[in-house]
Design a protein around this motif. Sequence first.
Motif, PDB file in Angstrom:
ATOM      1  N   CYS A 119       0.810  -1.227   0.000  1.00 46.31           N
ATOM      2  CA  CYS A 119       0.000   0.000   0.000  1.00 46.31           C
ATOM      3  C   CYS A 119       0.840   1.272   0.000  1.00 46.31           C
ATOM      4  O   CYS A 119       0.287   2.373  -0.068  1.00 46.31           O
ATOM      5  CB  CYS A 119      -0.951   0.020   1.197  1.00 46.31           C
ATOM      6  SG  CYS A 119      -0.166   0.413   2.767  1.00 46.31           S
ATOM      7  N   TYR A 120       2.165   1.154   0.060  1.00 44.96           N
ATOM      8  CA  TYR A 120       3.002   2.351   0.127  1.00 44.96           C
ATOM      9  C   TYR A 120       3.118   3.064  -1.225  1.00 44.96           C
ATOM     10  O   TYR A 120       3.079   4.285  -1.306  1.00 44.96           O
ATOM     11  CB  TYR A 120       4.410   1.997   0.612  1.00 44.96           C
ATOM     12  CG  TYR A 120       4.505   1.390   1.990  1.00 44.96           C
ATOM     13  CD1 TYR A 120       3.524   1.609   2.953  1.00 44.96           C
ATOM     14  CD2 TYR A 120       5.587   0.588   2.345  1.00 44.96           C
ATOM     15  CE1 TYR A 120       3.620   1.048   4.216  1.00 44.96           C
ATOM     16  CE2 TYR A 120       5.694   0.028   3.608  1.00 44.96           C
ATOM     17  CZ  TYR A 120       4.708   0.257   4.538  1.00 44.96           C
ATOM     18  OH  TYR A 120       4.803  -0.297   5.789  1.00 44.96           O
ATOM     19  N   GLU A 121       3.304   2.299  -2.283  1.00 44.10           N
ATOM     20  CA  GLU A 121       3.656   2.905  -3.562  1.00 44.10           C
ATOM     21  C   GLU A 121       2.506   3.637  -4.237  1.00 44.10           C
ATOM     22  O   GLU A 121       2.703   4.694  -4.850  1.00 44.10           O
ATOM     23  CB  GLU A 121       4.202   1.829  -4.515  1.00 44.10           C
ATOM     24  CG  GLU A 121       4.702   2.405  -5.829  1.00 44.10           C
ATOM     25  CD  GLU A 121       5.340   1.350  -6.720  1.00 44.10           C
ATOM     26  OE1 GLU A 121       6.575   1.258  -6.707  1.00 44.10           O
ATOM     27  OE2 GLU A 121       4.596   0.637  -7.417  1.00 44.10           O
ATOM     28  N   THR A 122       1.285   3.106  -4.128  1.00 41.23           N
ATOM     29  CA  THR A 122       0.154   3.674  -4.867  1.00 41.23           C
ATOM     30  C   THR A 122      -0.096   5.149  -4.576  1.00 41.23           C
ATOM     31  O   THR A 122      -0.217   5.960  -5.503  1.00 41.23           O
ATOM     32  CB  THR A 122      -1.116   2.842  -4.616  1.00 41.23           C
ATOM     33  OG1 THR A 122      -0.892   1.514  -5.084  1.00 41.23           O
ATOM     34  CG2 THR A 122      -2.298   3.437  -5.346  1.00 41.23           C
ATOM     35  N   PRO A 123      -0.192   5.584  -3.309  1.00 37.61           N
ATOM     36  CA  PRO A 123      -0.427   7.018  -3.080  1.00 37.61           C
ATOM     37  C   PRO A 123       0.725   7.894  -3.570  1.00 37.61           C
ATOM     38  O   PRO A 123       0.497   9.058  -3.938  1.00 37.61           O
ATOM     39  CB  PRO A 123      -0.604   7.119  -1.558  1.00 37.61           C
ATOM     40  CG  PRO A 123       0.013   5.885  -1.004  1.00 37.61           C
ATOM     41  CD  PRO A 123      -0.172   4.823  -2.041  1.00 37.61           C
ATOM     42  N   ILE A 124       1.930   7.349  -3.582  1.00 37.71           N
ATOM     43  CA  ILE A 124       3.075   8.108  -4.107  1.00 37.71           C
ATOM     44  C   ILE A 124       2.876   8.376  -5.588  1.00 37.71           C
ATOM     45  O   ILE A 124       3.026   9.507  -6.076  1.00 37.71           O
ATOM     46  CB  ILE A 124       4.385   7.329  -3.866  1.00 37.71           C
ATOM     47  CG1 ILE A 124       4.635   7.121  -2.377  1.00 37.71           C
ATOM     48  CG2 ILE A 124       5.581   8.053  -4.509  1.00 37.71           C
ATOM     49  CD1 ILE A 124       5.729   6.122  -2.063  1.00 37.71           C
ATOM     50  N   LEU A 125       2.517   7.335  -6.321  1.00 33.53           N
ATOM     51  CA  LEU A 125       2.296   7.477  -7.764  1.00 33.53           C
ATOM     52  C   LEU A 125       1.124   8.416  -8.054  1.00 33.53           C
ATOM     53  O   LEU A 125       1.174   9.216  -8.995  1.00 33.53           O
ATOM     54  CB  LEU A 125       2.039   6.109  -8.386  1.00 33.53           C
ATOM     55  CG  LEU A 125       3.200   5.108  -8.330  1.00 33.53           C
ATOM     56  CD1 LEU A 125       2.732   3.730  -8.795  1.00 33.53           C
ATOM     57  CD2 LEU A 125       4.368   5.592  -9.182  1.00 33.53           C
ATOM     58  N   LEU A 126       0.069   8.331  -7.262  1.00 27.75           N
ATOM     59  CA  LEU A 126      -1.122   9.134  -7.512  1.00 27.75           C
ATOM     60  C   LEU A 126      -0.895  10.618  -7.266  1.00 27.75           C
ATOM     61  O   LEU A 126      -1.657  11.445  -7.782  1.00 27.75           O
ATOM     62  CB  LEU A 126      -2.286   8.630  -6.660  1.00 27.75           C
ATOM     63  CG  LEU A 126      -2.882   7.284  -7.097  1.00 27.75           C
ATOM     64  CD1 LEU A 126      -3.942   6.825  -6.105  1.00 27.75           C
ATOM     65  CD2 LEU A 126      -3.480   7.376  -8.498  1.00 27.75           C
ATOM     66  N   CYS A 127       0.114  10.965  -6.478  1.00 29.07           N
ATOM     67  CA  CYS A 127       0.386  12.397  -6.307  1.00 29.07           C
ATOM     68  C   CYS A 127       1.546  12.860  -7.193  1.00 29.07           C
ATOM     69  O   CYS A 127       2.075  13.958  -7.015  1.00 29.07           O
ATOM     70  CB  CYS A 127       0.621  12.757  -4.844  1.00 29.07           C
ATOM     71  SG  CYS A 127       2.001  11.971  -4.042  1.00 29.07           S
ATOM     72  N   GLY A 128       1.931  12.014  -8.157  1.00 28.67           N
ATOM     73  CA  GLY A 128       2.932  12.421  -9.135  1.00 28.67           C
ATOM     74  C   GLY A 128       4.357  12.425  -8.617  1.00 28.67           C
ATOM     75  O   GLY A 128       5.242  13.053  -9.213  1.00 28.67           O
ATOM     76  N   ALA A 129       4.584  11.745  -7.514  1.00 27.33           N
ATOM     77  CA  ALA A 129       5.927  11.662  -6.950  1.00 27.33           C
ATOM     78  C   ALA A 129       6.613  10.381  -7.426  1.00 27.33           C
ATOM     79  O   ALA A 129       6.005   9.527  -8.079  1.00 27.33           O
ATOM     80  CB  ALA A 129       5.864  11.701  -5.426  1.00 27.33           C
TER      81      ALA A 129
END
Length: 375
Positions: A119-129
């Motif tokens: 679950c760590y990577e998905t929110p990172i990708l969704l905010c363009g980081a």
Amino acid sequence: MSKLPHIGTSIFTVMSQLAHEHGAINLSQGFPNFPVDERLTTIVARLAQENIHQYAPMAGYPPLLEKIVQLTQDSYNRAVSPKTEVLVTAGATEGIFATVQALVRSGEEVVILDPSYDCYETPILLCGAKPVHISLNDDFTPNWENISRAVNSATRMLIINNPHNPTGKIWTATDFEFLEKLVASYPNLIILSDEVYEYITFEKKHISVHHRPKLWERSISVSSFGKSFHITGWKVGYLIAPEPLMQEIKKVHQFLVFSVNSVAQIAISDYLDIVNVNELGKFYQEKRDFFRALMQPCPLELLPCEGTYFQLASYEKISKENDLDFTRRLVTEFGVAAIPLSPFYHHKPDLKLIRFCFAKDEETLKEAAKRLQKL
């Protein structure tokens, strides 16, 4: 066009479905199969008749916030503000998602230590980081040379998980000394500390960011009542963070879920008056030791387990299959579901390691071990 083109169904869902299809014993997904404490279910039954079924306050049920403050004081000798530094979340996953979305900007980098929870990577990708994956050492301790090399002026966040899923490893005081030096060197760097298994430790005691005053102003801790009290389906967790960071997290939280289940919050608040979290480690250590003893005749090699309710095992002496194929065959031929380790890595190494969950009743563990001895 998909915003997450490379992300499919999680390995946890895949293996649980496979176990169901083949009638296998499910030691894959991390949830207990034994009853919840009767004291808690009695509280829920009583509360269901009361007028508590409307929205709770956005940040959390105030008495529960106070209980979390007291729990943090008792466990870590740290004083935090219930009004400005604590947030009740819809499970640890929502807390992690809201934190990353609130604090990480497009173009920034976030360091993830592999093997890591998915679950760590998905929110990172969704905010363009940009997620930057750094592997732990072979014994699953942090490789501070590689971590230090990966952190730079563009690094906004380092995500740590201690006690560690899937390996059961616990950080040492020396690890935290390295972390403090790193934070001191990079004023923009913040720490997201996933500590959902904080009360499930054994011979070695858990060291938390709460124990390290130098980290308090730059850290967000993630806790889980679901994990601690084996009520994973309730999806109730909480964050502790300094007020400036928490203000930003609350902005995302209020539009993501607004508030968390009112009955569950009030039940947990009442339960905290009568439960002793310090007994959890002993409870799960007995299960760990029971499972390890059962597995002694099995050809799998068990790795050390210092915390969590997960046990890693090597099948290197049994098979040359990759871990995905081996775990599928475990289900179809031997009737036991486990989780392969490679999906916890960005680069999917072939380590010949699998993960079992031992948060199960004795009969389940006995039957699983009996089947695994046929390997």
